[in-house]
Scaffold this active site. Structure first.
Site, mmCIF file in Angstrom:
data_model
loop_
_atom_site.group_PDB
_atom_site.id
_atom_site.type_symbol
_atom_site.label_atom_id
_atom_site.label_comp_id
_atom_site.label_asym_id
_atom_site.label_seq_id
_atom_site.Cartn_x
_atom_site.Cartn_y
_atom_site.Cartn_z
ATOM 1 N N ARG A 1 -1.352 6.319 -7.657
ATOM 2 C CA ARG A 1 -0.349 7.162 -7.157
ATOM 3 C C ARG A 1 0.499 7.646 -8.265
ATOM 4 N NH1 ARG A 1 1.721 3.806 -2.135
ATOM 5 N NH2 ARG A 1 -0.302 2.406 -2.248
ATOM 6 N N HIS B 1 7.092 -1.225 1.973
ATOM 7 C CA HIS B 1 7.014 -2.576 1.601
ATOM 8 C C HIS B 1 8.240 -3.583 2.199
ATOM 9 C CE1 HIS B 1 5.100 -1.201 -2.495
ATOM 10 N NE2 HIS B 1 4.097 -1.672 -1.695
ATOM 11 N N ARG C 1 0.442 -5.605 11.167
ATOM 12 C CA ARG C 1 1.411 -5.005 10.265
ATOM 13 C C ARG C 1 1.110 -3.388 10.425
ATOM 14 N NH1 ARG C 1 -0.213 -2.880 4.875
ATOM 15 N NH2 ARG C 1 1.784 -2.006 3.916
ATOM 16 N N ILE D 1 1.265 -7.888 -9.307
ATOM 17 C CA ILE D 1 1.662 -7.550 -10.905
ATOM 18 C C ILE D 1 3.034 -8.572 -11.165
ATOM 19 C CG2 ILE D 1 2.346 -6.023 -12.875
ATOM 20 C CD1 ILE D 1 0.640 -3.771 -11.334
ATOM 21 N N GLY D 2 3.973 -8.173 -10.401
ATOM 22 C CA GLY D 2 5.151 -8.878 -10.387
ATOM 23 C C GLY D 2 4.909 -10.540 -10.366
ATOM 24 N N ASN E 1 -3.815 -6.706 9.490
ATOM 25 C CA ASN E 1 -3.273 -5.561 8.773
ATOM 26 C C ASN E 1 -4.542 -4.937 8.557
ATOM 27 O OD1 ASN E 1 -2.429 -4.012 6.648
ATOM 28 N ND2 ASN E 1 -2.169 -5.525 5.088
ATOM 29 N N GLU F 1 4.045 -12.063 3.290
ATOM 30 C CA GLU F 1 4.134 -11.007 4.146
ATOM 31 C C GLU F 1 3.767 -11.623 5.782
ATOM 32 O OE1 GLU F 1 2.863 -7.905 1.397
ATOM 33 O OE2 GLU F 1 3.772 -6.699 2.758
ATOM 34 N N LYS G 1 -7.293 -7.133 7.081
ATOM 35 C CA LYS G 1 -7.064 -8.576 6.574
ATOM 36 C C LYS G 1 -6.312 -9.153 7.589
ATOM 37 C CE LYS G 1 -6.648 -7.079 2.078
ATOM 38 N NZ LYS G 1 -5.907 -6.888 0.599
ATOM 39 N N ASP H 1 -6.260 -1.074 -12.373
ATOM 40 C CA ASP H 1 -5.971 -2.478 -12.424
ATOM 41 C C ASP H 1 -5.280 -2.999 -13.542
ATOM 42 O OD1 ASP H 1 -7.478 -4.713 -10.642
ATOM 43 O OD2 ASP H 1 -6.919 -5.448 -12.550
ATOM 44 N N GLY I 1 0.282 -0.589 -4.920
ATOM 45 C CA GLY I 1 1.400 0.228 -4.536
ATOM 46 C C GLY I 1 2.664 -0.466 -5.189
ATOM 47 N N HIS J 1 8.665 -4.875 -6.011
ATOM 48 C CA HIS J 1 7.633 -5.327 -5.416
ATOM 49 C C HIS J 1 6.415 -4.571 -6.192
ATOM 50 C CE1 HIS J 1 4.262 -6.133 -2.327
ATOM 51 N NE2 HIS J 1 3.692 -5.034 -3.055
ATOM 52 N N LEU J 2 5.546 -5.128 -6.991
ATOM 53 C CA LEU J 2 4.804 -4.514 -7.983
ATOM 54 C C LEU J 2 3.390 -5.056 -7.682
ATOM 55 C CD1 LEU J 2 6.984 -5.072 -11.076
ATOM 56 C CD2 LEU J 2 6.953 -3.420 -9.443
ATOM 57 N N GLY J 3 2.481 -4.066 -6.917
ATOM 58 C CA GLY J 3 1.239 -4.318 -6.736
ATOM 59 C C GLY J 3 0.333 -3.107 -6.827
HETATM 60 P P1 ADP Z 1 -1.759 -4.525 -3.351
HETATM 61 O O1 ADP Z 1 -0.792 -3.888 -3.391
HETATM 62 O O2 ADP Z 1 -3.270 -3.786 -2.745
HETATM 63 O O3 ADP Z 1 -1.551 -5.731 -2.247
HETATM 64 P P2 ADP Z 1 -1.667 -6.837 -5.200
HETATM 65 O O4 ADP Z 1 -0.229 -6.892 -4.847
HETATM 66 O O5 ADP Z 1 -2.632 -7.645 -4.746
HETATM 67 O O6 ADP Z 1 -2.252 -5.269 -4.686
HETATM 68 O O7 ADP Z 1 -1.722 -6.303 -6.928
HETATM 69 C C1 ADP Z 1 -2.719 -5.885 -7.414
HETATM 70 C C2 ADP Z 1 -2.428 -5.665 -8.940
HETATM 71 O O8 ADP Z 1 -2.058 -7.077 -9.484
HETATM 72 C C3 ADP Z 1 -3.376 -5.380 -9.508
HETATM 73 O O9 ADP Z 1 -3.119 -4.229 -10.496
HETATM 74 C C4 ADP Z 1 -3.966 -6.643 -10.263
HETATM 75 O O10 ADP Z 1 -4.563 -6.201 -11.825
HETATM 76 C C5 ADP Z 1 -2.832 -7.064 -10.650
HETATM 77 N N1 ADP Z 1 -2.685 -8.402 -11.167
HETATM 78 C C6 ADP Z 1 -3.145 -9.425 -10.170
HETATM 79 N N2 ADP Z 1 -3.142 -10.642 -11.172
HETATM 80 C C7 ADP Z 1 -2.874 -10.427 -12.402
HETATM 81 C C8 ADP Z 1 -2.597 -11.017 -13.686
HETATM 82 N N3 ADP Z 1 -2.469 -12.404 -13.829
HETATM 83 N N4 ADP Z 1 -2.119 -10.281 -14.656
HETATM 84 C C9 ADP Z 1 -1.758 -8.960 -14.820
HETATM 85 N N5 ADP Z 1 -1.918 -8.359 -13.331
HETATM 86 C C10 ADP Z 1 -2.327 -9.018 -12.265
#
Ligand code: ADP
Length: 358
Positions: free
Chosen positions: A230, A171, A83, A316-317, A10, A346, A17, A270, A201, A197-199
């Site tokens: 974003r 995603h 990817r 996050i999710g 990726n 993924e 990665k 973050d 992005g 999907h909560l990251g």
């Molecule tokens: P990406 O979209 O870059 O792949 P990730 O899926 O790794 O990102 O998600 C990153 C987000 O997840 C960041 O906002 C990080 O703070 C949050 N996160 C990871 N672990 C926790 C946790 N234990 N509690 C709250 N948020 C978290």
């Protein structure tokens, strides 16, 4: 170590990665180069060390070197699977990369200017390093190819210049992996599944009988939810105003890099940092994130005519019970809906797809 078979790669703007799998799809090794061009880090099997990598070519060279140190030569692999963010309207399934497929990925550069060029650079570097090694491309847009025109078309006129200006969705690999692994928890896949999907992005996807019928991301990964940096959903009229005020480049930077959780909190993109901060602005950013997820969820539930289950994935999710609870509290009006946490896999999904073609 079992015989390595598939390397999943990726390649982004500042990170590359990789994950290596054997023929039984067990993960053997993970190598991640991040902070390319700045304070670089190479992480090998979970161990990080600082390493300056001026550009992606240098990062890739470090990854090849690390593979060699683990006695892995590219020529002995069965394939490399990339990817790729955007496959446009034609690349809707995993592909063996031929010169024609490479050209098609290049044709999609205007649709994903921040992503596809980096994928192509990695594909080309790999071709140079191991010319006989089969390469594959798995597209983030592909899972959304089933979205019907009523959901993917903007209300724009039919004009040749507007070809390709439509909603795509992203995603996709993550959602496809949720569809594959959720039945481990539910036995059968819920018919009307709202996946989140909560990251960094973030998006939602309405999955009806295992197929995407609507998603919050659109033409680009900028639309939909409030994200790390974003803006998400924003009126096109407001975008035009920003462009007139600041010019295209500054407006672009504002919308992609300075908005979302970072812009609202004035503190961080973050979620962990925001949860720990306990300031009014950090709380507002968290509240905004959850409120708009619930608002958009209502729209996707409508697209499915109801909902049978909710699945959370992404950093996050998967990890934040606080955010999951805030979202499900907002959605109480739906009644009691079972919710599941599904760790995103993924890379494994891409490796499995590639294996079907090897
Ligand atoms: P990406 O979209 O870059 O792949 P990730 O899926 O790794 O990102 O998600 C990153 C987000 O997840 C960041 O906002 C990080 O703070 C949050 N996160 C990871 N672990 C926790 C946790 N234990 N509690 C709250 N948020 C978290």
């Amino acid at each position: 170590m079992n015989k390595p078979s598939i390397l999943v790669m990726n390649a982004g703007s500042s990170s590359i990665k990789t994950a290596l799998f054997d023929g039984a799809l067990s993960e053997l090794l993970r190598i991640e180069a991040t902070g390319i061009g700045g304070a670089g880090q190479l992480e090998v099997a979970g161990k990080k060390h600082s390493l300056h990598m001026p550009d992606n070519a240098a990062a890739l060279a470090n990854i090849f070197e690390t593979l060699e140190q683990h006695s892995i030569t590219l020529d002995t692999l069965d394939g490399v699977a990339h990817r790729v963010v955007h496959g446009g309207t034609t690349l809707t399934q995993i592909q063996r990369i031929t010169p024609e497929v490479r050209d098609e990925i290049a044709t999609c550069i205007p649709l994903a200017p921040l992503h596809n060029p980096h994928h192509l650079a990695a594909i080309d570097a790999m071709s140079a390093a191991a010319p006989d090694l089969p390469q594959f491309a798995s597209f983030d847009t592909a899972f959304h190819a089933t979205i019907p025109p009523i959901a993917h078309r903007f209300a724009l006129p039919d004009h040749p210049k507007l070809n390709g200006v439509r909603r795509y969705g992203f995603h996709g690999t993550s959602y496809a992996s949720v569809v594959r692994t959720l039945p481990e928890q539910t036995q059968t896949l819920p018919a009307r599944l709202l996946a989140m999907h909560l990251g960094n992005g973030a998006s939602l996807c309405a999955i009806l009988d295992g197929r995407s019928v609507a998603t919050t991301m659109g033409y680009s990964p900028l639309s939909g939810l409030t994200m790390g940096t974003r803006a998400g959903e924003i009126d096109a009229g407001a975008v035009l105003r920003l462009v007139r005020m600041f010019g295209v480049d500054e407006a672009d930077h504002l919308l992609h890099n300075a908005s979302g959780l970072l812009g609202l909190s004035g503190l961080s993109a973050d979620m962990r940092t925001l949860e720990a901060a306990q300031t009014p602005d950090a709380q507002f950013a968290i509240d905004h994130f959850c409120y708009w997820i619930a608002r958009q969820a209502g729209s996707l539930v409508s697209a499915m005519g109801g909902v049978d289950a909710i699945a959370f994935t992404g950093g996050i999710g998967e990890n934040s019970a606080l955010i999951r609870n805030a979202i499900t509290d907002h959605l109480q009006w739906l009644g009691s809906i079972p919710t599941y946490v599904v760790p995103t896999q993924e890379e494994l999904y891409i490796a499995r797809e590639a294996q079907t073609l090897i």
